[in-house]
Design a protein around this motif. Structure first.
Motif, PDB file in Angstrom:
ATOM      1  N   UNK A 175      -5.497   4.533  -7.182  1.00  0.00           N
ATOM      2  CA  UNK A 175      -6.190   4.497  -8.473  1.00  0.00           C
ATOM      3  C   UNK A 175      -5.115   4.554  -9.556  1.00  0.00           C
ATOM      4  N   UNK A 176      -5.375   3.856 -10.611  1.00  0.00           N
ATOM      5  CA  UNK A 176      -4.388   3.759 -11.691  1.00  0.00           C
ATOM      6  C   UNK A 176      -3.916   5.123 -12.184  1.00  0.00           C
ATOM      7  N   UNK A 177      -4.830   6.094 -12.241  1.00  0.00           N
ATOM      8  CA  UNK A 177      -4.478   7.395 -12.804  1.00  0.00           C
ATOM      9  C   UNK A 177      -4.345   8.486 -11.754  1.00  0.00           C
ATOM     10  N   UNK A 178      -4.154   8.091 -10.492  1.00  0.00           N
ATOM     11  CA  UNK A 178      -3.940   9.071  -9.426  1.00  0.00           C
ATOM     12  C   UNK A 178      -2.706   8.679  -8.615  1.00  0.00           C
ATOM     13  N   UNK A 179      -2.851   7.676  -7.761  1.00  0.00           N
ATOM     14  CA  UNK A 179      -1.694   7.091  -7.072  1.00  0.00           C
ATOM     15  C   UNK A 179      -1.717   5.602  -7.401  1.00  0.00           C
ATOM     16  N   UNK A 180      -0.830   5.200  -8.284  1.00  0.00           N
ATOM     17  CA  UNK A 180      -0.786   3.812  -8.744  1.00  0.00           C
ATOM     18  C   UNK A 180      -0.078   2.962  -7.692  1.00  0.00           C
ATOM     19  N   UNK A 181      -0.820   2.053  -7.072  1.00  0.00           N
ATOM     20  CA  UNK A 181      -0.275   1.264  -5.967  1.00  0.00           C
ATOM     21  C   UNK A 181       0.939   0.454  -6.381  1.00  0.00           C
ATOM     22  N   UNK A 182       0.942   0.006  -7.644  1.00  0.00           N
ATOM     23  CA  UNK A 182       2.051  -0.835  -8.111  1.00  0.00           C
ATOM     24  C   UNK A 182       3.312  -0.020  -8.346  1.00  0.00           C
ATOM     25  N   UNK A 183       3.158   1.266  -8.615  1.00  0.00           N
ATOM     26  CA  UNK A 183       4.316   2.079  -8.995  1.00  0.00           C
ATOM     27  C   UNK A 183       4.687   3.134  -7.961  1.00  0.00           C
ATOM     28  N   UNK A 184       3.771   3.460  -7.061  1.00  0.00           N
ATOM     29  CA  UNK A 184       4.009   4.550  -6.113  1.00  0.00           C
ATOM     30  C   UNK A 184       4.831   4.102  -4.912  1.00  0.00           C
ATOM     31  N   UNK A 185       5.520   5.055  -4.334  1.00  0.00           N
ATOM     32  CA  UNK A 185       6.311   4.841  -3.120  1.00  0.00           C
ATOM     33  C   UNK A 185       5.429   4.881  -1.871  1.00  0.00           C
ATOM     34  N   UNK A 186       4.163   5.355  -2.024  1.00  0.00           N
ATOM     35  CA  UNK A 186       3.308   5.602  -0.864  1.00  0.00           C
ATOM     36  C   UNK A 186       3.060   4.358  -0.001  1.00  0.00           C
ATOM     37  N   UNK A 187       2.785   3.152  -0.561  1.00  0.00           N
ATOM     38  CA  UNK A 187       2.554   1.992   0.315  1.00  0.00           C
ATOM     39  C   UNK A 187       3.727   1.701   1.247  1.00  0.00           C
ATOM     40  N   UNK A 188       4.952   1.810   0.723  1.00  0.00           N
ATOM     41  CA  UNK A 188       6.142   1.561   1.548  1.00  0.00           C
ATOM     42  C   UNK A 188       6.288   2.632   2.623  1.00  0.00           C
ATOM     43  N   UNK A 189       6.012   3.893   2.252  1.00  0.00           N
ATOM     44  CA  UNK A 189       6.096   4.985   3.223  1.00  0.00           C
ATOM     45  C   UNK A 189       5.074   4.772   4.334  1.00  0.00           C
ATOM     46  N   UNK A 190       3.896   4.311   3.998  1.00  0.00           N
ATOM     47  CA  UNK A 190       2.858   4.079   5.005  1.00  0.00           C
ATOM     48  C   UNK A 190       3.255   2.950   5.964  1.00  0.00           C
ATOM     49  N   UNK A 191       3.861   1.900   5.427  1.00  0.00           N
ATOM     50  CA  UNK A 191       4.337   0.813   6.294  1.00  0.00           C
ATOM     51  C   UNK A 191       5.394   1.325   7.263  1.00  0.00           C
ATOM     52  N   UNK A 192       6.334   2.121   6.745  1.00  0.00           N
ATOM     53  CA  UNK A 192       7.388   2.684   7.600  1.00  0.00           C
ATOM     54  C   UNK A 192       6.799   3.641   8.631  1.00  0.00           C
TER      55      UNK A 192
END
Length: 715
Positions: free
Chosen positions: A226-243
């Motif tokens: 979510x834009x005001x919680x975990x911003x997919x475009x700016x957060x490191x979380x998507x990359x961490x999840x892939x790893x």
């Protein structure tokens, strides 16, 4: 009374039995403020649990409420219908029972027993919030129009309608934005909980099972942006999840080499910890103000820019709404609230002569049944019309007047009618046993007298209300209700919350134990589950009915510490029922000592332990063991009286070695010892002989003062 969260007044409860009517509770009164703990202490049969069950609304079918009121949140709990009480029970008022196993369903997992109440109460809270929001908006609109018209504003209706329309529109839009945010927030909380579970499982778990669970985590993480919680475009979380997915796959495929296996396990573990760290940072970050955002986005030219942080965005939106709308709205609301309060006060002033005349007519035995009913209806309409509907704090006396006066009148008229009959059914005879005509009529008069006294006190008090502050409080109240009405408790949210509660009450490995049955827990752990269930709906009041009696001593201390800790953290109001004075010494604010259905002594912990005044309290203290007691403990002689035939005078007199003749003849009044301390014993009468507490009590007091460094303070 508005400062009290609970107000019990002149409560009288009996029970029909085959042997006769048992007088269980005989005219007791007490009040409690938010965050206080009241311990009700006494022997079995003293009326402790009956009092608690009356507050909870779970009296036995053969119970007879002969008189009294229990005020909570502007309602008399003794008068409201069961479907309304059902919304309070377990939600606003919860109970922890003596035997935890009997409180739990043995064939239902504890997790489901925790989440079921959350989901049901969540729906009820949504309905209540919607009704409260709409009611307050309606009354605010009416009051603001009247206020502006009195000030001579010709466009008052149009102006107020437009302001209210805009307020409704942007709060609705803000609520929709908040609903979308909440849906993602729930998923993020659940994701964190699942990561915690895998971090435990990975220690000894099978690598392939770990891979499957991590695959689920990665899939669920896609619903956490979510834009005001975990911003997919700016957060490191998507990359961490892939790893993490790749690392889990590699860990599941490794075989043979133990060092390689441990290295890959540590890689998975480090990525899980990194994901958890990102999530926790997002959950701890400042939350965007959707209320102000709703208004800010009404202008299509406004854009949301959070590049300098959420707090800066909130500040810009707040400045915009204040300048363009809120300052004017608050000024209008303040006028409406002031007008509503003035009208209420003036209505009360004008109503006083009518109420006093009505009280005199109720006191007369010559008033006919039709006049009684007509008068009750007339006074109810007057009191209802004088209620300030824009007051956020509900006046319990006013809101419950109609139901109280109607019930009292009908009881009196039925008793009067039956008293003239020669042949009565068994039910009618039982009713007359508990419905004394004079007391019934006196109860009607008392209800009117109380409202008169409340009106006189308000009319005599100078109005010092800050209506600007009241307007801000009203807007905050409306914001809260708007938020509550869109806050839906999902199964995912309830599970995450249940696991949090289990951890909060000290249950280790909560994720695993969530799926266990009650029989798989020890007695102390079962009581912790019951406490967690009681806390699930964030109640205002918790009633603890002998919650440690069925537990061994060491577990008792843990449960008492837990209740104390939760009370402080949540600002809970606690009613603690026990037969053991020693249990409550370190947790109660006030103590009510009950005997034979009456409160015989009431005071702070210091009052009761250091300056006890009633012989029954002396007896309880003398029979209470401690580590330093060397003498033989004194047992209380005799047995409690048969409450089918309550004794004349002081009920404790036959067991009281200090009893005087008057104790057997006349019931003692409640003597005030200090503003916080009172006791019902003739020993406090000015003409009574001076009698000191027994040596066992004075020695105990001396030891306690020595242990506390000689501190003798009632603070």
């Amino acid at each position: 009374m508005m400062d009290n969260i609970l107000d019990v007044r002149n409560l009288i409860i009996s029970f029909r039995t085959n042997n006769g009517t048992v007088k269980a509770v005989r005219d007791i009164s007490f009040t409690m403020k938010r965050g206080e703990t009241l311990a009700i202490v006494g022997e079995s049969g003293s009326g402790k649990s009956v009092t608690a069950r009356a507050v909870m609304g779970i009296l036995a079918p053969n119970a007879i409420v002969e008189g009294g009121e229990i005020f909570y949140d502007g309602r008399d709990l003794l008068k409201i219908p069961e479907d309304e009480f059902h919304k309070l029970r377990g939600n606003r008022i919860s109970m922890i029972f003596q035997d935890p196993l009997s409180s739990l369903n043995p064939i239902v997992r504890v997790g489901k027993q925790l989440t079921e109440a959350m989901i049901l109460n969540g729906r009820a809270n949504q309905r209540d919030a919607k009704r409260e929001y709409n009611d307050k908006i309606k009354y605010l609109t009416i009051a603001c129009k009247e206020a502006l018209k009195l000030r001579g504003r010709p466009d008052a209706d149009k102006y107020v309608d437009e302001k209210i329309r805009v307020f409704r529109k942007f709060t609705s839009h803000g609520s929709k934005l908040e609903r979308a945010y909440n849906a993602v927030h729930v998923n993020v909380v659940a994701l964190k909980s699942n990561i915690d579970g895998v971090l435990i499982d990975i220690i000894h778990g099978d690598p392939k099972d770990i891979e499957k669970k991590i695959s689920d985590i990665v899939r669920n993480s896609r619903k956490c942006y979510h834009r005001f919680l975990i911003n997919k475009e700016k957060s490191e979380l998507p990359a961490v999840m892939d790893d993490l997915l790749a690392a889990a796959s590699a860990y599941a495929k490794v075989s043979g080499d133990e060092k390689d296996k441990n290295d890959k396990k540590e890689k998975v573990k480090s990525l899980l910890l990194r994901a958890k760290e990102i999530i926790e940072k997002a959950l701890d970050a400042p939350k965007v103000n959707f209320f102000t955002m709703g208004y800010y986005l009404l202008d299509s030219n406004n854009t949301l820019d959070e590049s300098d942080g959420i707090e800066a965005l909130n500040a810009r939106m707040r400045a915009y709404i204040d300048m363009n709308f809120m300052n004017d709205f608050l000024a209008m609301a303040a006028e409406g609230i002031c007008n509503s309060a003035d009208a209420s006060r003036e209505g009360k002033r004008k109503s006083l002569p009518i109420l006093k005349e009505g009280m005199e007519r109720f006191a007369s035995d010559s008033t006919s049944p039709s006049e009684y009913r007509k008068l009750a209806k007339q006074l109810s309409q007057i009191v209802s019309g004088n209620i300030d509907r824009l007051s956020i704090s509900k006046d319990s006396l006013a809101y419950t007047f109609e139901t109280s006066i109607k019930a009292a009148v009908e009881k009196y008229l039925r008793a009067k009618k039956l008293s003239r009959k020669r042949h009565l059914s068994a039910a009618d005879r039982a009713f007359l046993e508990t419905a004394d005509l004079e007391r019934c009529r006196a109860n009607i008069v008392l209800i009117v007298k109380r409202i008169i006294e409340a009106y006189e006190a308000e009319v005599a008090t100078e109005d010092k209300c800050d209506y600007a502050e009241s307007a801000i409080a009203m807007v905050d109240h409306l914001k809260l209700q708007a938020s509550k009405r869109i806050y839906r408790v999902t199964h995912t949210m309830a599970k995450a919350r249940a696991i949090e509660l289990m951890e909060e009450v000290g249950i280790s490995d909560a994720r695993k134990r969530y799926r266990q049955y009650p029989f798989q827990f020890s007695g102390g752990m079962r009581q912790r589950i019951v406490i967690a269930i009681a806390l699930a709906a964030n109640p205002d009041i918790i009633i603890c009915d002998e919650p440690t009696t069925a537990l061994d001593v060491t577990i008792q201390a843990q449960i008492l510490d837990l209740i104390n800790k939760l009370k402080r953290e949540r600002n809970l109001t606690v009613i603690f029922i026990t037969h053991d004075l020693g249990v409550v010494a370190n947790m109660a604010d006030n103590i009510a000592v009950m005997y034979a259905g009456k409160i015989v002594e009431y005071g702070t912990v210091y009052d009761v332990f250091y300056e006890p005044a009633h012989p029954y309290t002396w007896a309880l203290l003398s029979s209470m063991p401690d580590l330093d007691t060397k003498d033989k403990l004194e047992a209380i002689p005799g047995t409690p009286p048969n409450m089918i035939y309550p004794p004349k005078g002081d009920a404790f007199a036959p067991r009281n070695k200090y009893a005087m003749q008057i104790d057997f003849e006349e019931e003692p009044p409640m003597f005030e010892i200090s503003p916080t301390h009172r006791a019902a014993t003739w020993l406090l009468h000015p003409d009574a002989p001076k009698i000191d507490p027994p040596k066992a009590v004075t020695d105990r007091i001396a030891r306690m003062k020595k242990l506390t460094g000689g501190i003798g303070s009632n603070e």
